[in-house]
Design a protein around this motif. Structure first.
Motif, PDB file in Angstrom:
ATOM      1  N   ARG A 131       0.839  -1.312  -0.034  1.00  0.00           N
ATOM      2  CA  ARG A 131      -0.058   0.280   0.128  1.00  0.00           C
ATOM      3  C   ARG A 131       0.623   1.260   0.051  1.00  0.00           C
ATOM      4  N   ARG A 132       2.087   1.114   0.304  1.00  0.00           N
ATOM      5  CA  ARG A 132       2.996   2.347   0.306  1.00  0.00           C
ATOM      6  C   ARG A 132       4.237   2.185  -0.564  1.00  0.00           C
ATOM      7  N   PHE A 133       5.129   1.353  -0.177  1.00  0.00           N
ATOM      8  CA  PHE A 133       6.395   1.121  -0.958  1.00  0.00           C
ATOM      9  C   PHE A 133       6.086   1.101  -2.709  1.00  0.00           C
ATOM     10  N   LYS A 134       5.208   0.282  -2.931  1.00  0.00           N
ATOM     11  CA  LYS A 134       4.848  -0.005  -4.280  1.00  0.00           C
ATOM     12  C   LYS A 134       4.530   1.205  -5.069  1.00  0.00           C
ATOM     13  N   THR A 135       3.640   2.055  -4.267  1.00  0.00           N
ATOM     14  CA  THR A 135       2.960   3.332  -4.941  1.00  0.00           C
ATOM     15  C   THR A 135       3.899   4.368  -5.121  1.00  0.00           C
ATOM     16  N   LEU A 136       5.180   3.938  -4.522  1.00  0.00           N
ATOM     17  CA  LEU A 136       6.081   5.206  -4.886  1.00  0.00           C
ATOM     18  C   LEU A 136       6.541   5.490  -6.453  1.00  0.00           C
ATOM     19  N   SER A 137       6.448   4.281  -7.116  1.00  0.00           N
ATOM     20  CA  SER A 137       6.726   4.402  -8.603  1.00  0.00           C
ATOM     21  C   SER A 137       5.765   5.453  -9.197  1.00  0.00           C
ATOM     22  N   SER A 138       4.637   5.852  -8.734  1.00  0.00           N
ATOM     23  CA  SER A 138       3.826   6.742  -9.512  1.00  0.00           C
ATOM     24  C   SER A 138       4.296   8.395  -9.124  1.00  0.00           C
ATOM     25  N   LEU A 139       5.285   8.452  -8.203  1.00  0.00           N
ATOM     26  CA  LEU A 139       5.717   9.985  -7.633  1.00  0.00           C
ATOM     27  C   LEU A 139       6.790  10.443  -8.354  1.00  0.00           C
ATOM     28  N   THR A 140       6.694  11.650  -8.850  1.00  0.00           N
ATOM     29  CA  THR A 140       7.913  12.274  -9.668  1.00  0.00           C
ATOM     30  C   THR A 140       8.782  12.427  -8.468  1.00  0.00           C
ATOM     31  N   LEU A 141       9.986  13.155  -8.978  1.00  0.00           N
ATOM     32  CA  LEU A 141      11.034  13.535  -8.108  1.00  0.00           C
ATOM     33  C   LEU A 141      10.629  14.894  -7.370  1.00  0.00           C
ATOM     34  N   SER A 142      10.031  15.491  -7.939  1.00  0.00           N
ATOM     35  CA  SER A 142       9.263  16.795  -7.275  1.00  0.00           C
ATOM     36  C   SER A 142       8.589  16.347  -6.206  1.00  0.00           C
ATOM     37  N   GLU A 143       7.521  15.577  -6.578  1.00  0.00           N
ATOM     38  CA  GLU A 143       6.779  14.986  -5.431  1.00  0.00           C
ATOM     39  C   GLU A 143       7.517  14.221  -4.344  1.00  0.00           C
ATOM     40  N   LEU A 144       8.395  13.659  -4.520  1.00  0.00           N
ATOM     41  CA  LEU A 144       9.224  12.896  -3.409  1.00  0.00           C
ATOM     42  C   LEU A 144       9.754  13.991  -2.409  1.00  0.00           C
ATOM     43  N   SER A 145      10.277  15.236  -3.025  1.00  0.00           N
ATOM     44  CA  SER A 145      10.931  16.082  -2.100  1.00  0.00           C
ATOM     45  C   SER A 145      10.026  16.981  -1.615  1.00  0.00           C
ATOM     46  N   THR A 146       8.866  17.061  -1.950  1.00  0.00           N
ATOM     47  CA  THR A 146       8.174  18.208  -1.314  1.00  0.00           C
ATOM     48  C   THR A 146       7.814  17.830   0.162  1.00  0.00           C
ATOM     49  N   GLY A 147       8.161  18.746   0.883  1.00  0.00           N
ATOM     50  CA  GLY A 147       8.155  18.703   2.475  1.00  0.00           C
ATOM     51  C   GLY A 147       9.532  18.785   3.001  1.00  0.00           C
ATOM     52  N   ASP A 148       9.356  18.772   4.305  1.00  0.00           N
ATOM     53  CA  ASP A 148      10.943  18.640   5.068  1.00  0.00           C
ATOM     54  C   ASP A 148      11.828  17.381   5.111  1.00  0.00           C
ATOM     55  N   TYR A 149      12.864  17.386   4.914  1.00  0.00           N
ATOM     56  CA  TYR A 149      13.787  16.441   5.113  1.00  0.00           C
ATOM     57  C   TYR A 149      15.151  16.810   6.056  1.00  0.00           C
TER      58      TYR A 149
END
Length: 388
Positions: free
Chosen positions: A277-295
């Motif tokens: 439900r979470r890790f496999k759905t990462l493939s649909s995210l763009t790099l911009s979406e992956l980095s949106t927020g705090d790290y």
């Protein structure tokens, strides 16, 4: 007076100098990617690090094939080898270093950053091995040097080329795997480790303490007298002799075991749910979406984020995988406490293991866009069940 024309560099000398230059470049590149940048953000780039690494790896593979053929086939042509080496030094080799440099954890995740670094270092290392196979005496390699037979030092140029090909293929694979593929593999590995621990603990629990007593009763008296108790204890420790739950179970170990096994099995279900439900759905995210927020690069990932903070998906991925890895270690510690029949350590281990499991579902309760979904509801059910 006629102009002085520069004499062309002698072919073998040019080859030796080029090999030396490329070797020095490899050392510089390897040193650069070994340096830790865990607390630094790399320069902004529109280039996809995984795509760049893929293309560079494919070029290195192709060039290494040419190189491998040039050093074993006659006539030996130093100028052709120099051309291949200069082509590698001008493009593909430094491109891998650039790929590592722009692969920031806050965008690609710390997991992918580490995976890319490791695979690039492997390519550099294996290319360095092939580079040393290049003959500098003007003669092609002998059959022994080619095949690694006879008195040849090393595995031979053909084997070195094959290992380099595999390293290039493994690196290029990251483009297709993506963050989702790498993270799923790690999570599945941790889940399998946890399942193995559960199976061993289950088997241990099925063995009765009465069996140990029967074996002791049937032990030869002379053997008992021959080996003092202290010496026997040392032998048991050396060979991993394990205690089992006694039939009277004065410390109530078995109820704790049954409860722990039920909860640990529930945690393996949680692993599967997180993967699906979470890790496999990462493939649909763009790099911009992956980095949106705090790290927060320096924060302990086992520490829950501050209330109200919006964490980037890349951070949530890294933190959750860190917790999954920790869970396998805690489960192993818990199993050891059972094997020692240490009730106090068992209680402490149970508390640590099961409270840590809740950190995963809390961190991943909402989807990558911060919205509730089916997993959100399941996470609440998991929380209720794990506390029973």
């Amino acid at each position: 007076m006629a102009p002085v024309t520069e004499k062309p560099e002698e072919p073998l000398l040019a080859l030796r100098n080029t090999v030396k230059t490329v070797s020095a470049l490899l050392d510089q590149l390897e040193t650069a990617i070994k340096a830790s940048h865990a607390t630094q953000k790399p320069p902004a780039s529109d280039v996809n690090a995984l795509f760049l690494a893929h293309d560079a790896a494919k070029l290195i593979r192709a060039h290494s094939t040419k190189l491998s053929l040039l050093i074993i086939n006659t006539p030996f042509t130093p100028s052709a080898i120099v051309k291949v080496l200069r082509g590698l030094a001008a493009g593909p080799l430094p491109s891998l270093g650039t790929a590592v440099e722009i692969c920031g954890a806050h965008i690609y995740s710390d997991i992918m950053q580490g995976e890319l670094q490791w695979r690039v270092r492997k390519v550099y290392s294996e290319f360095g091995v092939l580079l040393k196979e290049i003959p500098l005496d003007g003669k092609v390699l002998t059959d022994d040097q080619k095949n690694g037979t006879g008195k040849t030092v090393g595995k031979g140029s053909l084997a070195s080329t094959g290992v380099l090909w595999q390293a290039c293929d493994d690196l290029a694979e990251l483009k297709n795997l993506g963050i989702a593929g790498v993270v799923v593999r790690k999570a599945e590995q941790y889940r399998d480790t946890l399942k193995d621990a559960i199976e061993e603990l289950q088997e241990w629990g099925d063995e009765s303490g009465d069996e140990d007593e029967d074996e002791d009763a049937n032990t030869d008296d002379e053997a008992d007298e021959a080996i003092p108790n202290a010496a026997q204890d040392e032998i048991d420790d050396f060979f991993g002799s394990t205690m089992h739950i006694p039939s009277d179970d004065p410390d109530k170990i078995r109820p704790r075991l049954e409860l722990s096994l039920r909860r640990l099995k529930l945690i393996t279900v949680m692993f599967s749910a997180v993967i699906k439900r979470r890790f496999k759905t990462l493939s649909s995210l763009t790099l911009s979406e992956l980095s949106t927020g705090d790290y927060p690069l320096t924060q302990d990932k086992l520490t829950p984020p501050k209330s109200g903070s919006v964490m980037a998906p890349a951070y949530r991925v890294d933190a959750s995988v860190d917790i999954l890895r920790t869970l396998t270690e805690l489960a192993d510690n818990l199993a050891s406490a059972f094997y020692d029949l240490n009730a106090e350590a068992i209680d402490d281990g149970m508390d640590q293991c099961f409270s840590t499991s809740l950190k995963v579902t809390e961190l991943l309760s909402q989807d990558w866009a911060g919205k509730d979904d089916a997993f959100t509801t399941w996470a609440q059910t998991f929380k209720t069940e794990i506390k029973k």
